[in-house]
Write a protein that holds these residues in place. Structure first.
Motif, short mmCIF file in Angstrom:
data_model
loop_
_atom_site.label_atom_id
_atom_site.label_comp_id
_atom_site.label_asym_id
_atom_site.label_seq_id
_atom_site.Cartn_x
_atom_site.Cartn_y
_atom_site.Cartn_z
N ARG B 91 0.81 -1.21 0.00
CA ARG B 91 0.00 0.00 0.00
C ARG B 91 0.84 1.26 0.00
N SER B 92 2.07 1.19 0.57
CA SER B 92 2.89 2.40 0.56
C SER B 92 3.42 2.68 -0.84
N ARG B 110 -3.00 21.73 1.00
CA ARG B 110 -1.73 21.19 1.50
C ARG B 110 -1.96 20.19 2.63
N ASP B 111 -2.90 20.51 3.55
CA ASP B 111 -3.22 19.58 4.64
C ASP B 111 -3.61 18.23 4.09
N GLU B 114 -0.66 16.40 2.40
CA GLU B 114 0.32 15.96 3.40
C GLU B 114 -0.22 14.83 4.25
N TYR B 115 -1.51 14.91 4.58
CA TYR B 115 -2.14 13.85 5.37
C TYR B 115 -2.11 12.53 4.63
N MET B 116 -2.41 12.56 3.33
CA MET B 116 -2.40 11.32 2.56
C MET B 116 -0.97 10.78 2.41
N TRP B 118 1.33 11.11 4.63
CA TRP B 118 1.63 10.51 5.93
C TRP B 118 0.95 9.15 6.06
N LEU B 119 -0.29 9.06 5.60
CA LEU B 119 -1.01 7.79 5.67
C LEU B 119 -0.32 6.72 4.84
N ARG B 120 0.36 7.14 3.76
CA ARG B 120 1.06 6.16 2.94
C ARG B 120 2.48 5.91 3.44
N GLU B 121 2.75 6.38 4.66
CA GLU B 121 4.02 6.11 5.36
C GLU B 121 5.23 6.63 4.62
N GLN B 163 -3.07 14.06 -4.37
CA GLN B 163 -2.88 13.13 -3.24
C GLN B 163 -2.52 11.74 -3.73
#
Lengths: 274, 265
Positions: B91-92, B110-111, B114-116, B118-121, B163
């Motif tokens: 998934r990453s 941007r949030d 950036e959040y996505m 981070w979720l994809r490590e 994203q």
């Protein structure tokens, strides 16, 4: 990188005699990247046209840095909130909070009846858990479910946030009712762990519904079967949540939590989202 | 400073196909939306065409590891996509734009990106630069700090694309990415996916035959959950020279292949 570049090689590189197709230029460049002393020597060896070009480039970059967009400031609080909370859970946390407050008011008004807070407390975090893994209530489920962090990481974050909001409320209610809040905090943790464990098999929302509904109906059924009158004071919720039963609840919570961690691979499966 | 090259970057590819599906079945509710699909996709841009209800979105969801296949074999980037143990690493390396792009309206562009990331490590240190780059690639740099609720439908679609590409995925899945884009943005989008398709596998699901002909190196047509056709856009146009209904050769080729499939059933 013990020795420095021979002066001949540096001079040849500065004069442009070592083209990009010459393998010797690679060693020179790798050394230059890591050695400030040789870079300084290279600066002295370059001719005026190249120096002018570098000076112009430097001017242009500084100019752009002055007039261009400002760097984005770091927003630590915002980033923290983004990573730990899920906005779709807010409404359900609020509803759970109001239910606990309502139960507390009823308990205060009718102190001789079996405690409603006691009945509600073990299953209070379940609504938030159900929403966090719901396809309907969480519009961004499709974005979250396919990411690397969906699984143990998100599960622990969501669970911690739910517990951190629900538990203080239950502690306050317990203290105000003059009871030991530990009596229902442990069952609360046990039910949370059980929901996550069962959820890794049948989906978290279904597990929350089965366990929450099961608890409420079982307790209500036993209460009614006992009939009205003095038996009410020994209602099943009170009987189950006494100081003597607490080691049992604690053991169950630990075992269920460990089993949930062992089944972390299944939590990653998309089948948890219902 | 010498840039460190990770073992992951230089590791040889051990799989023949980025996407390999054999007799794949996927359920949407009780209905078998993907029914015995065989599909192999390698590096490059692939277009997925099909009528409404052909199973395109369900297939995209299965490839995005968002729904679990009901049966058959599905290997993505050489790993079995039905096994929970291997999903995290897989998934990453995935990028996915769902058809319904759910978002929190108070997030800024941007949030969200950036959040996505981070979720994809992605490593934390790389996230801000990667997000800025992804936002610039979809031409939203001037609106990067605007809230999502203030954006138009086409801009939201571009946030969705940003994203999906932020982690430079090896397998990029875009479900109807061109909905709501203006003609200029669609041309830019085609350029972008051609760039991305140079070294990763891009699968674009769409209704617009001309998008596929213009930007894709390979066309897959689905109907009733199975594959009807897979080949070059030029083959599709060749079918349309003599048969079918539609305004362009590619559209005629598409309708001809679908009609042929329907009558063959």
């Amino acid at each position: 990188m013990t020795a420095h570049l021979p002066a001949a090689a540096l001079a040849a590189y500065a004069a442009g005699d070592l083209g990009p197709d010459n393998a010797a230029s690679w060693t020179v460049e790798v050394h230059l990247e890591g050695c400030a002393e040789c870079r300084g020597q290279l600066g002295g060896l370059t001719g005026p046209p190249l120096r002018e070009l570098l000076g112009d480039a430097r001017e242009a970059i500084l100019q752009q840095a002055r007039t261009g967009p400002r760097p984005v400031p770091r927003r630590r609080v915002r980033r923290f909130l983004q990573r730990w909370t899920d906005w779709s859970m807010l409404a359900w946390i609020a509803i759970t909070g109001s239910a606990v407050v309502a139960a507390f008011q009823l308990d205060r008004t009718f102190p001789d009846r079996p405690s409603l807070v006691l009945l509600l407390a073990p299953v209070a975090p379940l609504a938030g858990l159900a929403v966090a893994w719901s396809r309907r209530a969480n519009p961004s489920w499709e974005m979250l479910a396919g990411t690397a962090r969906a699984g143990l990481d998100l599960m622990l974050r969501r669970t911690l946030v739910i517990l951190a909001t629900v538990l203080p409320l239950l502690i306050l209610a317990g203290l105000a009712l003059d009871r030991n809040p530990a009596l229902w905090l442990l069952p609360c943790l046990t039910f949370t762990a059980a929901t996550l464990l069962l959820g890794s098999r049948i989906g978290v929302p279904v597990a929350a519904a089965v366990l929450g509904g099961g608890w409420l109906t079982a307790v209500a059924a036993v209460s009614f079967a006992g009939g009205p009158g003095p038996t009410l004071t020994a209602a099943p919720a009170e009987a189950l949540m006494r100081a003597e039963t607490m080691p049992g609840w604690a053991a169950a919570a630990v075992i269920l939590a460990l089993l949930t961690l062992l089944r972390a691979d299944d939590l990653r499966s998309p089948a948890n989202w219902r | 400073m010498v840039r460190a090259v990770s073992a992951h970057e230089v590791a040889p590819t051990r799989h023949a196909w980025t996407v390999e599906a054999v007799n794949l079945t996927v359920k949407a509710g009780k209905h078998l939306a993907v029914n015995g699909l065989d599909l192999t996709l390698g590096t490059g841009v692939h277009g997925l065409l099909g009528p409404n209800g052909a199973g395109k979105t369900t297939l995209m969801r299965a490839l995005g590891t968002v729904v679990k296949p009901h049966g058959g074999l599905l290997r993505l980037l050489g790993t079995d996509a039905t096994r929970g143990r291997e999903l995290r690493d897989l998934r990453s390396r995935l990028g996915y734009l769902p058809q319904q792009f759910g978002y929190y309206p108070r997030f800024t562009v941007r949030d969200c990106v950036e959040y996505m990331a981070w979720l994809r490590e992605m490593p934390s240190a790389a996230v801000p630069a990667a997000a800025q780059r992804a936002i610039e690639r979809v031409q939203l740099a001037d609106r990067a700090d605007a809230r999502l609720k203030s954006l138009s439908g086409g801009m939201l679609r571009r946030v969705g694309i940003a994203q999906a590409i932020v982690n430079e995925p090896e397998l990029l899945l875009l479900d109807e990415p061109t909905v709501g884009l203006d003609p200029e943005q669609r041309v830019r989008f085609r350029e972008l996916i051609r760039e991305l398709g140079a070294d990763s596998c891009v699968l674009v699901s769409t209704h617009l035959v001309e998008d596929v002909v213009a930007a894709c190196a390979d066309v897959v047509i689905m109907n009733h959950g199975t594959r009807v056709f897979q080949g070059l856009p030029a083959d599709l146009t060749r079918f349309g020279e003599t048969h079918g209904i539609g305004d362009s050769p590619a559209e005629r080729g598409y309708s001809h292949l679908l009609m042929q499939h329907r009558s063959g059933r």
